[in-house]
Write an enzyme that holds these catalytic residues in place. Structure first.
Site, PDB file in Angstrom:
ATOM      1  N   CYS A   2       0.849  -1.193   0.000  1.00 49.51           N
ATOM      2  CA  CYS A   2       0.000   0.000   0.000  1.00 49.51           C
ATOM      3  C   CYS A   2       0.883   1.242   0.000  1.00 49.51           C
ATOM      4  O   CYS A   2       2.094   1.159   0.152  1.00 49.51           O
ATOM      5  CB  CYS A   2      -0.868   0.018   1.255  1.00 49.51           C
ATOM      6  N   ARG A  27       1.501   1.447  -5.908  1.00 53.47           N
ATOM      7  CA  ARG A  27       1.710   0.498  -4.797  1.00 53.47           C
ATOM      8  C   ARG A  27       0.415  -0.202  -4.395  1.00 53.47           C
ATOM      9  O   ARG A  27       0.412  -1.119  -3.586  1.00 53.47           O
ATOM     10  CB  ARG A  27       2.294   1.233  -3.591  1.00 53.47           C
ATOM     11  N   TRP A  75      -3.774  -1.820  -1.228  1.00 52.14           N
ATOM     12  CA  TRP A  75      -3.796  -3.088  -1.963  1.00 52.14           C
ATOM     13  C   TRP A  75      -4.224  -4.114  -0.934  1.00 52.14           C
ATOM     14  O   TRP A  75      -3.477  -4.437  -0.017  1.00 52.14           O
ATOM     15  CB  TRP A  75      -2.410  -3.411  -2.522  1.00 52.14           C
ATOM     16  N   ASN A 101       0.890  -0.062   6.047  1.00 51.33           N
ATOM     17  CA  ASN A 101       1.313  -0.868   4.903  1.00 51.33           C
ATOM     18  C   ASN A 101       2.033  -2.079   5.478  1.00 51.33           C
ATOM     19  O   ASN A 101       3.001  -1.934   6.221  1.00 51.33           O
ATOM     20  CB  ASN A 101       2.245  -0.073   3.986  1.00 51.33           C
ATOM     21  N   GLY A 102       1.553  -3.278   5.146  1.00 50.47           N
ATOM     22  CA  GLY A 102       2.187  -4.507   5.653  1.00 50.47           C
ATOM     23  C   GLY A 102       1.115  -5.472   6.127  1.00 50.47           C
ATOM     24  O   GLY A 102      -0.054  -5.345   5.791  1.00 50.47           O
ATOM     25  N   GLU A 481       9.514 -14.618 -19.176  1.00 50.86           N
ATOM     26  CA  GLU A 481       9.251 -13.191 -18.984  1.00 50.86           C
ATOM     27  C   GLU A 481       8.212 -12.689 -19.974  1.00 50.86           C
ATOM     28  O   GLU A 481       7.304 -11.929 -19.611  1.00 50.86           O
ATOM     29  CB  GLU A 481      10.544 -12.389 -19.108  1.00 50.86           C
ATOM     30  N   LYS A 485       4.718 -10.918 -18.764  1.00 51.47           N
ATOM     31  CA  LYS A 485       4.360  -9.564 -19.226  1.00 51.47           C
ATOM     32  C   LYS A 485       2.961  -9.562 -19.822  1.00 51.47           C
ATOM     33  O   LYS A 485       2.132  -8.715 -19.529  1.00 51.47           O
ATOM     34  CB  LYS A 485       5.376  -9.064 -20.276  1.00 51.47           C
ATOM     35  N   GLU A 488       0.157 -10.362 -17.056  1.00 54.67           N
ATOM     36  CA  GLU A 488      -0.107  -9.415 -15.962  1.00 54.67           C
ATOM     37  C   GLU A 488      -0.761  -8.126 -16.457  1.00 54.67           C
ATOM     38  O   GLU A 488      -1.423  -7.457 -15.668  1.00 54.67           O
ATOM     39  CB  GLU A 488       1.160  -9.114 -15.166  1.00 54.67           C
ATOM     40  N   HIS A 504       5.649 -33.547 -23.668  1.00 56.69           N
ATOM     41  CA  HIS A 504       5.444 -34.401 -22.490  1.00 56.69           C
ATOM     42  C   HIS A 504       4.124 -34.090 -21.796  1.00 56.69           C
ATOM     43  O   HIS A 504       3.986 -34.316 -20.598  1.00 56.69           O
ATOM     44  CB  HIS A 504       6.623 -34.232 -21.524  1.00 56.69           C
ATOM     45  N   LYS A 603       3.128  -2.720  -7.421  1.00 52.55           N
ATOM     46  CA  LYS A 603       4.484  -2.626  -7.957  1.00 52.55           C
ATOM     47  C   LYS A 603       5.483  -3.403  -7.111  1.00 52.55           C
ATOM     48  O   LYS A 603       6.426  -3.966  -7.642  1.00 52.55           O
ATOM     49  CB  LYS A 603       4.928  -1.165  -8.028  1.00 52.55           C
TER      50      LYS A 603
HETATM   51  C1  AGP Z   1       6.936  -7.908 -12.955  1.00 47.36           C
HETATM   52  O1  AGP Z   1       6.417  -7.222 -14.091  1.00 47.36           O
HETATM   53  C2  AGP Z   1       5.961  -7.918 -11.814  1.00 47.36           C
HETATM   54  N1  AGP Z   1       5.576  -6.611 -11.464  1.00 47.36           N
HETATM   55  C3  AGP Z   1       6.458  -8.756 -10.641  1.00 47.36           C
HETATM   56  O2  AGP Z   1       6.609 -10.075 -11.110  1.00 47.36           O
HETATM   57  C4  AGP Z   1       7.798  -8.317 -10.021  1.00 47.36           C
HETATM   58  O3  AGP Z   1       8.859  -8.616 -10.898  1.00 47.36           O
HETATM   59  C5  AGP Z   1       8.008  -9.112  -8.727  1.00 47.36           C
HETATM   60  O4  AGP Z   1       6.954  -8.806  -7.840  1.00 47.36           O
HETATM   61  C6  AGP Z   1       9.354  -8.828  -8.040  1.00 47.36           C
HETATM   62  O5  AGP Z   1       9.395  -7.470  -7.656  1.00 47.36           O
HETATM   63  P1  AGP Z   1      10.822  -6.854  -7.239  1.00 47.36           P
HETATM   64  O6  AGP Z   1      11.702  -6.972  -8.443  1.00 47.36           O
HETATM   65  O7  AGP Z   1      10.529  -5.443  -6.847  1.00 47.36           O
HETATM   66  O8  AGP Z   1      11.346  -7.678  -6.098  1.00 47.36           O
END
Ligand code: AGP
Length: 608
Positions: A2, A27, A75, A101-102, A481, A485, A488, A504, A603
């Site tokens: 958050c 966030r 969040w 936050n947490g 990756e 991308k 998400e 397989h 993020k």
């Molecule tokens: C990547 O596009 C995502 N936002 C997510 O997988 C991110 O890479 C992951 O949460 C790790 O975050 P960090 O690199 O800040 O540790």
């Protein structure tokens, strides 16, 4: 994760807090709230939905007069997104307000105890426990009450707190979730991250774990968890303020995709001197590097994917055994830390809870920890034995691009440095690799000029329900990756497969028109991947081939071919990822989605 913002000073607090929260929406953004002392009471407003709902409801804070306040963008972890579950949370008497936050991991037990004492809860959140605990322990001294709560809660927290009978004060505390304090000539700020206060001040204090701060117009006082005063030295933020803005692009993600050439130059150039690689920050002697027996790379999400590429490159060039693990799995498998091991944590935010916990586990076992981090001064950076920063600048879009690409180049630097010291590559090979590395930014710029072609292709797949990515070796790491991308930000189901693995089981999912993205840039593996393309084609798949210009025969096998420039095989990932980032971006854009703030995401995930 958050976002928290707070202000006390000579200016109206609410507009400053709302502006700060708007810079923290990456966030978390499922609800938001604000509390301001209006001269008589703590006036609180909360709203489900994006921050703009609260902003419009309060007329950008005009309806909350006052010079001291706290705010929050959420969040959700405990309790669904709703007005009631939005922060701040207050006690029944409306004399204490808290934003958090947490995660309070023992909140269930604490909540039951408080309910037995007669406290009534309005929300489903863990945070509300804090408001009632502060009430329980408050005897006139806010810092003392905060200390008592901190000694009793387990988990992670960054807190902003107001007490009605200390109306011109803000209190804050942190453990494992980031929190900074800013000061300028109008007042004092608290925030989860730098972008929230950068337009007001560049003078910040990074709060450490189990620290408390009391802010008023007259003073800034820090305490430890035992209530003892502590002195802290401020840092100066040297970010370019526009770096945290869109700069004319429609989305932060598109801007950050285009910033990759510069970000890579900024990351590698300071570390290449007179045709050698200099990694002074490494914290390892040349002899220690020669004695390395094993490297373990631990990360989450895209950062984990750079670790998969890092494994291939480090083993190929430096001939060191490398293990890559998901941070959320790593510490729960009772990992072995053999002598001569190096643990590398990769993290853009430097605040990912799972990665931070893995770091702490390794340090508890006396394992040397190197981190590759983008956010300067973040928790992971500060707690590592050594940190290699990626100089990507602030990355705002939830989907990482430039930080991912910079992480890749740091692995290339490490692999080349280690290989050179361990004599596993010749000086000539080293020089060839160095020349190729220096050329990557220009090659990426060339690829970015093809974005319209990729947008055209993407627009044909907006309604697709499933997309498969396949490749071998480093191409497989890229597929991981590329698939993430796409998932998400477009919400299309996607899977990445080692191309040789499809047969397989998963190949049973191939049917007429299934879209398969086949990445085939590794020369030695190219014929094998082509065979896998033929396998899926014969079962009806539509194949987009991604390869290098010498492999023009790909047009005989794939239905659509994207070419990327040729570079060293071990660096190909830095080029192949560009079309895949753009593909994901344009599919999300074409589907009318919020590219920078995808649903359910944040993020940085600062909770387990
Ligand atoms: C990547 O596009 C995502 N936002 C997510 O997988 C991110 O890479 C992951 O949460 C790790 O975050 P960090 O690199 O800040 O540790």
């Amino acid at each position: 994760m958050c976002g928290i913002a707070g202000y006390i000073g000579k200016e109206p607090a609410a507009p400053i807090i709302l502006d700060g929260l708007s810079k923290l929406e990456y966030r978390g953004y499922d609800s938001a709230g604000i509390a301001v002392f209006d001269g008589e009471s703590i006036h609180m407003e909360k709203a489900m939905g994006r921050l703009r709902v609260l902003d419009e409801m309060t007329r950008h804070g005009a309806l909350l007069p006052g010079f001291c306040g706290i705010g929050h963008t959420r969040w959700a972890t405990h309790g669904c997104p709703s007005d009631t579950n939005a922060h701040p949370h207050m006690n029944a008497e409306n004399t204490i307000a808290v934003v958090h936050n947490g995660i309070i991991e023992n909140y269930g037990k604490l909540k039951r105890r408080l309910e037995q004492k007669g406290y009534r809860f309005a929300s489903e959140t863990d945070t509300e426990v804090l408001a009632h605990m502060l009430t329980e322990y408050y005897r006139g001294d806010p810092v003392e009450a905060i200390e008592k709560v901190m000694h009793r809660v387990e988990g992670s927290y960054a807190l902003g707190i107001m007490f009605l009978d200390h109306p011109h004060h803000i209190y804050a505390a942190r453990k494992d979730s980031p929190l900074i304090v800013g000061t300028d000539d109008t007042g004092k700020f608290i925030a989860s991250d730098v972008p929230a206060i950068l337009q007001y001040t560049r003078t910040v204090y990074y709060m450490e774990n189990e620290e408390i701060v009391c802010l008023s117009n007259e003073h800034t006082r820090f305490f430890n968890i035992d209530g003892e005063s502590i002195e802290k030295t401020p840092a100066t933020i040297d970010w370019d303020i526009h770096a945290a803005e869109k700069g004319g692009y429609e989305h932060f993600m598109l801007k950050e995709i285009h910033e990759q050439p510069k970000a890579i130059r900024d990351t590698i150039s300071p570390r290449i001197r007179e045709d050698d690689i200099v990694l002074e920050e490494l914290g390892l002697s040349d002899d220690a590097i020669r004695a390395l027996q094993k490297i373990t790379i631990v990360a989450c999400g895209s950062a984990y994917h750079t670790g998969v590429t890092g494994k291939y490159v480090l083993e190929e060039l430096a001939r060191i055994p490398v293990e890559v693990d998901l941070a959320s799995e790593f510490r729960y498998r009772n990992p072995l830390y053999a002598p001569g091991s190096l643990l590398i944590i990769v993290s853009q935010s430097g605040e990912t809870a799972d990665s931070l916990a893995a770091l702490r586990d390794a340090k508890a076992h006396n394992c040397h920890v190197l981190s590759i981090v983008n956010v300067v001064g973040s928790s992971i950076a500060r707690e590592s034995d050594a940190v290699l920063y990626t100089w990507a600048g602030p990355e705002i879009s939830v989907a990482t691009t430039k930080a991912y690409s910079c992480q890749l180049t740091v692995f290339y630097l490490l692999a080349m440095k280690f290989a050179r010291l361990r004599g596993t590559i010749t000086p000539r090979r080293f020089q060839t690799l160095l020349d190729a590395l220096r050329l990557l930014p220009d090659q990426i710029e060339g690829l970015l000029s093809q974005k319209e072609k990729i947008q055209f292709f993407a627009n044909h797949y907006l309604a697709t329900e499933h997309i498969f990515f396949m490749g071998r070796g480093i191409d497989y790491a890229l597929c991981l990756e590329g698939s993430l991308k796409l998932k998400e930000i477009s919400y299309i189901h996607s899977e990445a497969y080692a191309a040789g693995e499809l047969k397989h089981g998963t190949i049973s999912l191939m049917e007429e028109g299934t879209l398969v993205v086949a990445v085939a840039t590794q020369d030695a593996l190219y014929p094998k991947t082509v065979s896998n393309i033929v396998e899926v084609k014969t079962r009806g798949a539509f194949v987009m081939g991604l390869t290098t210009l010498p492999h023009r025969d790909m047009e005989n096998h794939a239905d659509y071919v994207l070419y990327v420039p040729q570079t060293e095989n071990c660096f190909m990932g830095s080029l192949s990822i560009i079309p895949l980032q753009l593909f994901a971006y344009y599919v999300s854009l074409g589907r009318g989605l919020d590219v920078d703030k995808p649903r359910n995401l944040a993020k940085s995930v600062t909770v387990e």
